[in-house]
Scaffold this active site. Structure first.
Site, short mmCIF file in Angstrom:
data_model
loop_
_atom_site.label_atom_id
_atom_site.label_comp_id
_atom_site.label_asym_id
_atom_site.label_seq_id
_atom_site.Cartn_x
_atom_site.Cartn_y
_atom_site.Cartn_z
N CYS A 113 0.80 -1.22 0.00
CA CYS A 113 0.00 0.00 0.00
C CYS A 113 0.84 1.28 0.00
O CYS A 113 0.31 2.36 -0.22
CB CYS A 113 -0.95 0.00 1.19
SG CYS A 113 -1.98 -1.47 1.29
N HIS A 252 -3.27 7.04 2.60
CA HIS A 252 -3.73 5.71 2.20
C HIS A 252 -5.05 5.44 2.90
O HIS A 252 -5.17 5.64 4.12
CB HIS A 252 -2.69 4.66 2.59
CG HIS A 252 -3.16 3.25 2.43
ND1 HIS A 252 -3.75 2.80 1.27
CD2 HIS A 252 -3.15 2.20 3.29
CE1 HIS A 252 -4.07 1.53 1.42
NE2 HIS A 252 -3.73 1.13 2.64
N ASN A 282 -10.16 -0.25 1.06
CA ASN A 282 -8.71 -0.30 0.92
C ASN A 282 -8.37 -0.93 -0.43
O ASN A 282 -8.60 -2.12 -0.64
CB ASN A 282 -8.12 -1.13 2.06
CG ASN A 282 -6.61 -1.23 2.01
OD1 ASN A 282 -5.97 -0.87 1.02
ND2 ASN A 282 -6.02 -1.72 3.09
#
Length: 325
Positions: A113, A252, A282
Site C-alpha cells: 500500500c 492511504h 482499501n
C-alpha cells in the site's frame, strides 16, 4: 537542478460494487459493525476476467491524456502491485504493450500500500539524474482476487482500483521531499503466500487458502498510525515548512480508525484531509493516486498547493511525499 513534477493523473474504478448489505449476505457481519469499525460502505470489485493490467492500462491512458503527452513520450513505466497477472512477464511490460509505449523501459515493484509514494521516489531519482523526462507511475490491484471472503475481519476491507501519474522533468517545483522505509521484523503482520508452503500460515486463514490475505489488525494499526504521522512530519521538516503551509493531506485509505488516529497524531483538522474510503475501501497502492486524481477533479487541489501524500503497507512499509502542484 531538474525537478520531478506530477503533470498528469488518472484512475480506473471497476463498475461492480459489493456494498455492506451484500457483505452481510456472505459472511457473519452487519452494516453497523462494518461502518463503526472501518468507515467503509462500498467496495468496487473487478470482474472475473478483469485483471490488474487491464485496470492499470485504463488508468495509465487517462494519466497520459491528462498530462497532454503521448504513450511514445514515456521513457519508463513503474508498476506497483501485490496482485500481478503473472510473475513474468511483469505487469509493467504488459501495460507497455497495451499502451504502445515502445520506447519505455518497464518493471514491477512491490511496496504494497506504500507503492505510489515508493514509485514517486524512484521516478524522482531518474528525473533528477537526467536519465528520463517522462515516467509513468501506475499502481493497480485486484485485491478481491486475494481476499478470503470467509474471514469477516478482512473481507470487508478490500476493493479494486488503479491509479496513475505522469512524473516529468520540469523547471517548476514538484516533488519536494520523500521518505520511504520498512520494518521487516514486523512483516508477517500482513501475509499472502506465493510458492512458499507454510502450514502455520495456511492454518491462520479461515478458508485455509495460503494465497489469500491474512492480517494481524491491531499490530498493523499500531504501526500505521505512528509511521504515517512520523513520515509526514519528516518530509515537512525537511522542506522547512509547517502544517499551516500544507493545503491537503492525501492518506492511504485503509480504515477510518487508522486515518483518524494518524490525523490526530499529526495535529491537523480533518477538513485538511481527503477521504474516500467510504465508497472504495482499501485498494492498496492505488488508494493514493485514485484519491489524488479525484481531489484534482473536485477542485480540492489548485496550482501551487503543497500536498502531503502518505501511506503504509505490507512489508511492513511506509512512505510520505511532499509535493507542490
Amino acid at each position: 537542478m531538474i525537478n520531478a513534477k506530477i503533470t498528469g493523473v488518472g484512475r480506473y474504478i471497476p463498475e461492480k460494487v459489493y456494498d455492506n448489505a451484500y457483505m452481510e449476505s456472505i459472511v457473519d457481519t452487519n452494516d453497523e459493525w462494518i461502518t463503526r469499525r472501518t468507515g467503509i460502505k462500498e467496495r468496487h470489485i473487478s470482474e472475473d476476467d478483469e485483471y490488474t493490467t487491464d485496470m492499470a492500462t485504463i488508468a495509465s491512458r487517462n494519466a497520459i491524456e491528462n498530462a497532454g503527452i503521448t504513450a511514445d513520450d514515456i521513457d519508463l513505466i513503474l508498476l506497483g502491485t501485490v496482485t500481478p497477472d503473472y510473475f513474468t512477464p511483469a505487469c509493467a511490460c504488459v501495460v507497455q504493450a497495451n499502451l504502445g509505449a515502445s520506447r519505455a523501459a518497464a518493471f514491477d515493484y512491490n511496496a504494497a500500500c506504500s507503492g505510489f509514494v515508493t514509485g514517486l521516489t524512484i521516478a524522482r531519482q531518474f528525473i533528477q539524474a537526467g536519465t528520463y523526462k517522462h515516467i509513468l507511475v501506475v499502481c493497480a490491484d485486484t485485491l478481491s482476487k486475494a481476499t478470503d471472503y470467509k474471514d469477516r475481519a478482512t473481507c470487508v476491507l478490500f476493493g479494486d482500483s488503479a491509479g496513475a501519474a505522469i512524473v516529468s522533468a520540469s523547471e517548476e517545483t514538484g516533488i519536494i521531499a520523500t521518505d520511504i522505509g520498512a520494518d521487516g521484523t514486523s512483516g508477517m503482520a500482513i501475509t499472502s503466500l506465493a510458492y512458499r508452503n507454510d502450514d502455520e500460515e495456511t492454518e491462520k486463514r479461515v478458508s485455509h487458502k495460503k494465497d489469500t490475505i491474512w492480517m494481524a489488525g491491531q499490530t498493523v494499526m499500531k504501526f500505521a498510525v505512528k509511521a504515517m504521522a512520523d513520515a509526514s512530519h519528516k518530509v515537512i521538516k525537511e522542506a522547512g515548512l509547517t502544517w499551516d503551509e500544507i493545503a491537503l493531506v492525501v492518506p492511504h485509505q485503509a480504515n477510518y480508525r487508522i486515518v483518524d488516529s494518524a490525523i490526530k497524531r499529526m495535529g491537523i483538522e480533518q477538513d485538511k484531509v481527503f477521504l474516500n474510503l467510504e465508497w472504495y475501501g482499501n485498494t492498496s497502492a492505488s488508494c493514493i493516486p485514485v484519491s489524488l486524481s479525484q481531489a484534482v477533479e473536485q477542485g480540492r487541489i489548485k496550482k501551487g498547493d503543497k500536498i502531503v501524500l502518505v501511506g503504509f503497507g505490507g512489508g511492513l512499509t511506509w512512505g510520505a511525499a511532499l509535493i507542490e502542484w
